[in-house]
Write a protein that holds these residues in place. Sequence first.
Motif, PDB file in Angstrom:
ATOM      1  N   LYS A   1      -0.902 -12.407   0.394  1.00  0.00           N
ATOM      2  CA  LYS A   1      -0.959 -11.003   0.795  1.00  0.00           C
ATOM      3  C   LYS A   1      -1.416 -10.108  -0.352  1.00  0.00           C
ATOM      4  CE  LYS A   1       0.544 -11.972   4.877  1.00  0.00           C
ATOM      5  NZ  LYS A   1       0.424 -13.422   4.692  1.00  0.00           N
ATOM      6  N   ASP A   2      -2.301  -9.208  -0.019  1.00  0.00           N
ATOM      7  CA  ASP A   2      -2.766  -8.209  -0.977  1.00  0.00           C
ATOM      8  C   ASP A   2      -1.897  -6.960  -0.822  1.00  0.00           C
ATOM      9  OD1 ASP A   2      -4.054  -6.441  -2.598  1.00  0.00           O
ATOM     10  OD2 ASP A   2      -6.032  -6.659  -1.696  1.00  0.00           O
ATOM     11  N   PRO A   3      -1.116  -6.597  -1.858  1.00  0.00           N
ATOM     12  CA  PRO A   3      -0.226  -5.423  -1.746  1.00  0.00           C
ATOM     13  C   PRO A   3      -0.968  -4.133  -1.428  1.00  0.00           C
ATOM     14  CG  PRO A   3       0.248  -6.708  -3.732  1.00  0.00           C
ATOM     15  CD  PRO A   3      -1.026  -7.250  -3.163  1.00  0.00           C
ATOM     16  N   ALA A   4      -2.250  -4.084  -1.760  1.00  0.00           N
ATOM     17  CA  ALA A   4      -3.024  -2.859  -1.532  1.00  0.00           C
ATOM     18  C   ALA A   4      -3.441  -2.696  -0.074  1.00  0.00           C
ATOM     19  CB  ALA A   4      -4.265  -2.856  -2.422  1.00  0.00           C
ATOM     20  N   GLU A   5      -3.366  -3.775   0.706  1.00  0.00           N
ATOM     21  CA  GLU A   5      -3.777  -3.717   2.104  1.00  0.00           C
ATOM     22  C   GLU A   5      -2.631  -3.245   2.992  1.00  0.00           C
ATOM     23  OE1 GLU A   5      -5.292  -7.452   3.366  1.00  0.00           O
ATOM     24  OE2 GLU A   5      -7.209  -7.240   2.314  1.00  0.00           O
ATOM     25  N   ASP A   6      -2.864  -2.181   3.730  1.00  0.00           N
ATOM     26  CA  ASP A   6      -1.852  -1.647   4.656  1.00  0.00           C
ATOM     27  C   ASP A   6      -1.917  -2.342   6.019  1.00  0.00           C
ATOM     28  OD1 ASP A   6      -0.949   0.172   2.756  1.00  0.00           O
ATOM     29  OD2 ASP A   6      -2.433   1.679   3.361  1.00  0.00           O
ATOM     30  N   VAL A   7      -3.108  -2.754   6.404  1.00  0.00           N
ATOM     31  CA  VAL A   7      -3.316  -3.402   7.702  1.00  0.00           C
ATOM     32  C   VAL A   7      -3.478  -4.910   7.497  1.00  0.00           C
ATOM     33  CG1 VAL A   7      -4.758  -3.515   9.766  1.00  0.00           C
ATOM     34  CG2 VAL A   7      -4.445  -1.331   8.580  1.00  0.00           C
ATOM     35  N   LEU A   8      -2.759  -5.690   8.307  1.00  0.00           N
ATOM     36  CA  LEU A   8      -2.820  -7.145   8.202  1.00  0.00           C
ATOM     37  C   LEU A   8      -4.186  -7.658   8.628  1.00  0.00           C
ATOM     38  CD1 LEU A   8      -1.235  -9.827   7.714  1.00  0.00           C
ATOM     39  CD2 LEU A   8      -0.650  -9.764  10.153  1.00  0.00           C
ATOM     40  N   ASN A   9      -4.811  -8.446   7.765  1.00  0.00           N
ATOM     41  CA  ASN A   9      -6.115  -9.043   8.071  1.00  0.00           C
ATOM     42  C   ASN A   9      -5.891 -10.425   8.681  1.00  0.00           C
ATOM     43  OD1 ASN A   9      -8.749  -9.915   8.183  1.00  0.00           O
ATOM     44  ND2 ASN A   9      -9.004 -10.133   5.970  1.00  0.00           N
TER      45      ASN A   9
END
Length: 272
Positions: free
Chosen positions: A193-201
């Motif tokens: 998980k990328d902490p900067a991403e708000d939306v799950l890819n």
Amino acid sequence: MSSSRKQQHFKGAEVSCCVKYFLFGFNIIFWLLGASFLGIGLWAWAEKGVLSNMASITDMGGFDPVWLFIVVGGVMFILGFAGCIGALRENTFLLKFFSVFLGLIFFLELTAGILAFVFKDWIKDQLNFFINNNVMAYRDDIDLQNLIDFTQEYWSCCGAHGPNDWNLNIYFNCTDFNPSRERCGVPFSCCVKDPAEDVLNTQCGYDVRLKVELDQQKSIYTKGCVGQFERWLQDNLIIVAGLFVGIALLQIFGICLAQNLVTDVKAVKANW
């Protein structure tokens, strides 16, 4: 003299109200929890259409997590009901049924714990088989899919021994004739998980297994869930052991209360 004898007779054996109502309260909680688990299981089955087509149970390729709720809930419901009515009505048959059945469960748990320690390598092989079998059935059941995703996210793992275990699934395998867009990929739950991403890819695992292993490590978990589970057990051994000991003590406590109440009821009936 006759009045003192009557007084001694009335001061004879009696049923302990504390034991009786404590056992009733203990089992009413047990019974309500069982009813809740059973209700959740049946509701989940109804949502998936299993209740309207019971033959669909045999079509499920992997483990259906709903079974856990139904079996555990059913056992708790029956035991809690027997304990409640047995305590309230001072029914020795129901109280004996409750204590014997609870004792049998305790014995099975103890036996399973000993066998798991003695045959830990066999258990590891069975866990590996279980995970791979459910990897194959990943898309067959939504509850199974959610369980696998939760496991991989929680333990930061992918597959039983690594990402290549997803070759077992028809949607993710790397064969040339696989038309799926998810070919040579992994589920999103394998992704770091990328902490900067708000939306799950949810497409983060696409084509990831076409990369070399060093590049894979940047985007997905490359450790298997069997190994991660073993490490988790070692790190949380005291908590896991404490949980099992706590459950065992509750079971022994329930058996002792039921047997104590049975003894009191028999003593009262013997004085009639």
